[in-house]
Enzyme design. Sequence first.
Site, PDB file in Angstrom:
ATOM      1  N   ARG A 147       0.812  -1.219   0.000  1.00  0.00           N
ATOM      2  CA  ARG A 147       0.000   0.000   0.000  1.00  0.00           C
ATOM      3  C   ARG A 147       0.843   1.264   0.000  1.00  0.00           C
ATOM      4  NH1 ARG A 147      -2.988   2.116  -2.584  1.00  0.00           N
ATOM      5  NH2 ARG A 147      -4.051   0.103  -2.621  1.00  0.00           N
ATOM      6  N   LYS A 185       1.510  25.060  -4.166  1.00  0.00           N
ATOM      7  CA  LYS A 185       0.301  24.432  -3.627  1.00  0.00           C
ATOM      8  C   LYS A 185       0.468  22.912  -3.651  1.00  0.00           C
ATOM      9  CE  LYS A 185      -2.576  28.331  -5.000  1.00  0.00           C
ATOM     10  NZ  LYS A 185      -3.675  28.806  -5.873  1.00  0.00           N
ATOM     11  N   LYS A 209       3.806  39.151  -3.311  1.00  0.00           N
ATOM     12  CA  LYS A 209       2.384  38.878  -3.473  1.00  0.00           C
ATOM     13  C   LYS A 209       1.533  39.956  -2.801  1.00  0.00           C
ATOM     14  CE  LYS A 209       1.055  34.588  -3.305  1.00  0.00           C
ATOM     15  NZ  LYS A 209       0.659  34.413  -4.732  1.00  0.00           N
ATOM     16  N   GLU A 239       3.275  40.039  -8.111  1.00  0.00           N
ATOM     17  CA  GLU A 239       1.895  39.682  -8.443  1.00  0.00           C
ATOM     18  C   GLU A 239       1.075  40.953  -8.622  1.00  0.00           C
ATOM     19  OE1 GLU A 239      -0.544  36.501  -6.236  1.00  0.00           O
ATOM     20  OE2 GLU A 239      -1.266  38.393  -5.392  1.00  0.00           O
ATOM     21  N   ASP A 296      -2.456  37.928 -12.126  1.00  0.00           N
ATOM     22  CA  ASP A 296      -3.318  37.073 -11.322  1.00  0.00           C
ATOM     23  C   ASP A 296      -4.802  37.281 -11.595  1.00  0.00           C
ATOM     24  OD1 ASP A 296      -3.698  35.135  -9.240  1.00  0.00           O
ATOM     25  OD2 ASP A 296      -4.307  36.767  -7.928  1.00  0.00           O
TER      26      ASP A 296
END
Length: 278
Positions: free
Chosen positions: A96, A133, A165, A195, A216
């Site tokens: 597994r 992410k 950002k 950004e 963005d």
Amino acid sequence: MRQVAEFLVRLALAEDIGPGDITTKGAIPASLKARAVIRAKEAGIIAGLPVAKAVFASLDKKIRFVPKIKDGAPVKPGTIVAELSGPARGILTGERTALNFLQHLSGIATLTNRYVKKLRSAKSRAIILDTRKTIPGLRQLEKYAVRLGGAANHRLGLHDAFLIKDNHIKLAGGITPAIQAIKKEYRLKKGPEVEVKNLAEAREAIAAGASRLLLDNMDIKILRQAVKLCRRAKVASEASGGINLGNLRAVATSGADYISIGALTHSAPALDINLKII
């Protein structure tokens, strides 16, 4: 990546086995030998064979793991991915964990390849990028799978590339102060990536010395205009935000140099792969 993979394998096995595999120990004699195959049950791109091999090697050095294809190779339903032979207990105990790594990483490589093929069909020169992410702890492996799928990696973490950002901008007092502060702190001649969400922010970032703009969540019309601003200023452009297989072609028509897609890692379904004793 090898050291990271080995650490993750040890962690995953400890999580799964705990104080011991009680079913295998009770039902399978320690002396029993077995042969098994790992087989793809659906079409895709295989990723993670070295990690799967490390799982079985960690359990029993006597287990022989023989890949039948290379990492990054395409498979169809029924393709034998690897063959195993050796102590049956080790094969069953590692099944597994090995499949979890293989299915997850192959799913990322497969989804990435779908995006890459769609972009090529649009005859775009843009480069598809991943993002940060990722599942905590698995980033290096997931970004490896993205490369096998045919795309490229954005920054690995917060340490290897600048990216100002929206929250940086808010706390620094604006785009220009944020760029100026970073250039001063690190004595940069070339500005960081920034950004931006609209044309006004794009113009300000370019004027302040940004080397690349992350455009963005812009609609296609605004995105095209922003890309033109970047080209005139000889600043690289990166389209990002809400990009999927349905709108990828339209985004590509903007002419952006890069297209970053978080879904490559955060939304890739596992590729169906199994292990069977033969």
